[in-house]
Enzyme design. Structure first.
Site, PDB file in Angstrom:
ATOM      1  N   TYR A 142       1.160  -1.267  -0.090  1.00 43.83           N
ATOM      2  CA  TYR A 142       0.112  -0.057  -0.086  1.00 43.83           C
ATOM      3  C   TYR A 142       1.220   1.266  -0.342  1.00 43.83           C
ATOM      4  O   TYR A 142       0.278   1.832  -0.149  1.00 43.83           O
ATOM      5  CB  TYR A 142      -0.553  -0.054   0.965  1.00 43.83           C
ATOM      6  CG  TYR A 142      -2.293  -0.781   1.376  1.00 43.83           C
ATOM      7  CD1 TYR A 142      -1.764  -2.185  -0.136  1.00 43.83           C
ATOM      8  CD2 TYR A 142      -2.836  -1.584   2.595  1.00 43.83           C
ATOM      9  CE1 TYR A 142      -3.463  -3.021   0.471  1.00 43.83           C
ATOM     10  CE2 TYR A 142      -3.698  -2.913   2.235  1.00 43.83           C
ATOM     11  CZ  TYR A 142      -4.059  -2.963   1.081  1.00 43.83           C
ATOM     12  OH  TYR A 142      -4.753  -3.980   1.439  1.00 43.83           O
ATOM     13  N   LYS A 212       3.311 -15.411   1.707  1.00 45.34           N
ATOM     14  CA  LYS A 212       3.284 -16.069   0.410  1.00 45.34           C
ATOM     15  C   LYS A 212       4.651 -16.366   0.139  1.00 45.34           C
ATOM     16  O   LYS A 212       5.395 -16.199  -0.909  1.00 45.34           O
ATOM     17  CB  LYS A 212       2.569 -15.545  -0.442  1.00 45.34           C
ATOM     18  CG  LYS A 212       0.868 -15.705  -0.424  1.00 45.34           C
ATOM     19  CD  LYS A 212       0.550 -16.749  -0.846  1.00 45.34           C
ATOM     20  CE  LYS A 212       0.902 -16.721  -2.868  1.00 45.34           C
ATOM     21  NZ  LYS A 212       0.090 -18.378  -2.131  1.00 45.34           N
ATOM     22  N   ASP A 244      -2.864 -18.274   1.875  1.00 44.47           N
ATOM     23  CA  ASP A 244      -4.332 -18.487   0.974  1.00 44.47           C
ATOM     24  C   ASP A 244      -4.612 -20.178   1.736  1.00 44.47           C
ATOM     25  O   ASP A 244      -5.922 -20.007   2.260  1.00 44.47           O
ATOM     26  CB  ASP A 244      -3.780 -19.157  -0.694  1.00 44.47           C
ATOM     27  CG  ASP A 244      -2.984 -19.743  -1.054  1.00 44.47           C
ATOM     28  OD1 ASP A 244      -1.902 -19.235   0.328  1.00 44.47           O
ATOM     29  OD2 ASP A 244      -2.043 -20.348  -2.029  1.00 44.47           O
ATOM     30  N   ASP A 268      -5.456  -7.240   5.828  1.00 43.68           N
ATOM     31  CA  ASP A 268      -6.253  -6.307   5.354  1.00 43.68           C
ATOM     32  C   ASP A 268      -7.301  -7.280   5.005  1.00 43.68           C
ATOM     33  O   ASP A 268      -8.784  -7.281   5.602  1.00 43.68           O
ATOM     34  CB  ASP A 268      -5.826  -5.644   3.853  1.00 43.68           C
ATOM     35  CG  ASP A 268      -6.930  -3.772   3.878  1.00 43.68           C
ATOM     36  OD1 ASP A 268      -7.896  -4.086   4.524  1.00 43.68           O
ATOM     37  OD2 ASP A 268      -7.364  -4.264   2.639  1.00 43.68           O
ATOM     38  N   ASP A 272     -10.842  -8.403   7.991  1.00 45.18           N
ATOM     39  CA  ASP A 272     -12.144  -8.531   7.421  1.00 45.18           C
ATOM     40  C   ASP A 272     -12.464 -10.400   7.396  1.00 45.18           C
ATOM     41  O   ASP A 272     -13.848 -10.335   8.195  1.00 45.18           O
ATOM     42  CB  ASP A 272     -12.147  -7.848   5.565  1.00 45.18           C
ATOM     43  CG  ASP A 272     -12.295  -6.794   6.188  1.00 45.18           C
ATOM     44  OD1 ASP A 272     -12.099  -5.652   7.092  1.00 45.18           O
ATOM     45  OD2 ASP A 272     -12.926  -5.879   5.389  1.00 45.18           O
TER      46      ASP A 272
END
Ligand code: NAD
Length: 377
Positions: A142, A212, A244, A268, A272
């Protein structure tokens, strides 16, 4: 003891739920012999209306002076036409940056009494759920270099994108292209790792580090730093999990987790996802921490303009944020436990705000919920 708390209640239901959290803090103060002094400051749309700026300097200064900040929520239809830096939501992003808050703590809690409010099978959450997601907040993709470019004859004038094309041995089709860059330094990874291991020590001594590393260089560095940090926390169990797989495991068997530590973007997404397991957005608190004890505490929900001013909002997320404030910024663990136990008792007795109401429960409004929870302390 005396403590200074900056209160930035904001817009919509922000002031309504924050009032109830302050009510509970005051009761804690009476019971445990503390004085909480509040410095109330404008933020978001309310600050725009009176100063033209969603985050006035006076508000930032008050937060910096305080031992901790209790934040409500910002935004609403009245300010939807504003753009960029002038939007109310910019206030929280800028505030976290100004205060150097790089660690976002998002607990996903399901009280046993609300196990049936989760979209997951009852058997999976029969005994409730208590996960803490520690998300890196100020680095990663980000905030890394980003941009757009025009590709002509397989080439672009943009330096970084050209390097990507050369490195990947690509000859992309002409047209527009865009890139974002995941970038982490060793020290950024280390400090979020320290937060996660320290939190695990106050909980069930287990950290799952999510990355990852099978495809990303930043993740390989992430994993290496977490491994070396682990040597300083031998009493805490460390596991690594690909992002994942973590997304899948959260749904398959959420109770296997205690603390999850991860990068800005994976955090993030996973936080959620985890919040949805718990059933209602009105129940979930959060904390943003930096170096030292200072922190900013807020419910994860927004200003909920659809129910603002109607005494319908669930104040529990804000009350549990105040409990986190007691635990992490003021090191008042017994007081934090008392606030959480009062919420649990409120639910056990069958009281519910409309968002979590079942047929058999006693429906109460925002203020009555705050009164009852304060009374249960
Ligand atoms: P929201 O979280 O405000 O509301 C989503 C839904 O959840 C609504 O139906 C709302 O009524 C319900 N809800 C939220 N909190 C609740 C509570 N405590 N009790 C009962 N029900 C609750 O999200 P949104 O509708 O997408 O956004 C509304 C405004 O809030 C927007 O302006 C948005 O930008 C802003 N926002 C602010 C923050 C923040 O201040 N940190 C975070 C998210 C959204």
């Amino acid at each position: 003891m005396k403590y200074d708390i900056a209160v930035t209640a904001g817009d919509g239901i922000g002031p309504e739920v924050t009032d109830e959290a302050v009510k509970v803090l005051n009761r804690i103060g009476e019971r445990f012999g503390h004085v909480f002094r509040y410095d109330r400051k404008l933020v978001g749309g309310a600050a725009i209306d009176s100063t033209g700026n969603p985050l006035p300097d006076e508000t930032v200064d008050a937060c910096k002076r305080s031992d901790a900040t209790l934040f409500g929520a910002v935004g609403g239809p009245a300010w939807d036409g504003l753009r960029g830096e002038l939007r109310p939501e910019q206030a929280i992003l800028r505030l976290r940056k100004e205060l150097g808050l790089y660690a976002n703590l998002r607990p996903a809690i399901v009280f046993e009494e609300l196990s049936d409010a989760s979209p997951l099978k009852y058997e999976l959450l029969e005994e409730g759920l208590d996960i803490l997601i520690v998300r890196e907040l100020t680095g990663g993709i980000y905030f890394g270099p980003k941009g757009t470019a025009e590709i002509e004859n397989g080439r672009t004038k943009d330096g970084i994108l050209s390097a990507c094309i050369d490195e990947g041995n690509m000859r992309p089709a002409d047209g527009r292209a865009a890139y974002d860059t995941e970038f982490y330094t060793e020290s950024e990874i280390r400090r979020i790792g320290v937060t996660a291991f320290a939190m695990a020590r106050k909980r069930r001594n287990k950290v799952v580090s999510v990355d990852k590393s099978n495809v990303l260089e930043t993740s390989r560095l992430w994993r290496e730093i977490m491994e070396s940090l682990h040597e300083e926390y031998p009493d805490v169990k460390l596991e690594h999990m690909y992002a994942d797989n973590a997304a899948m495991q959260l749904i398959r068997d959420p109770n296997q987790f205690d603390v999850i530590v991860t990068s800005n973007m994976f955090g993030d997404i996973l936080s959620d996802e985890a919040s949805q397991i718990t059933g209602s957005i009105g129940m979930l608190p959060s904390a943003s921490l930096g170096d030292g004890n200072f922190g900013l505490y807020e419910p994860i929900h927004g200003s909920a303009p659809d129910i603002a001013g109607k005494d319908l909002a669930n104040p529990i997320a804000s009350i549990l944020s105040a409990a986190m404030l007691l635990r992490y910024s003021l090191s008042l663990a017994d007081e934090a436990n008392a606030a959480e136990a009062a919420v649990s008792k409120f639910l056990k007795k069958g009281f519910r705000t409309p968002d979590i109401c079942a047929d058999w429960s006693v429906r109460v409004g925002t203020r009555e919920a705050g009164d009852l929870i304060a009374d249960f302390i």
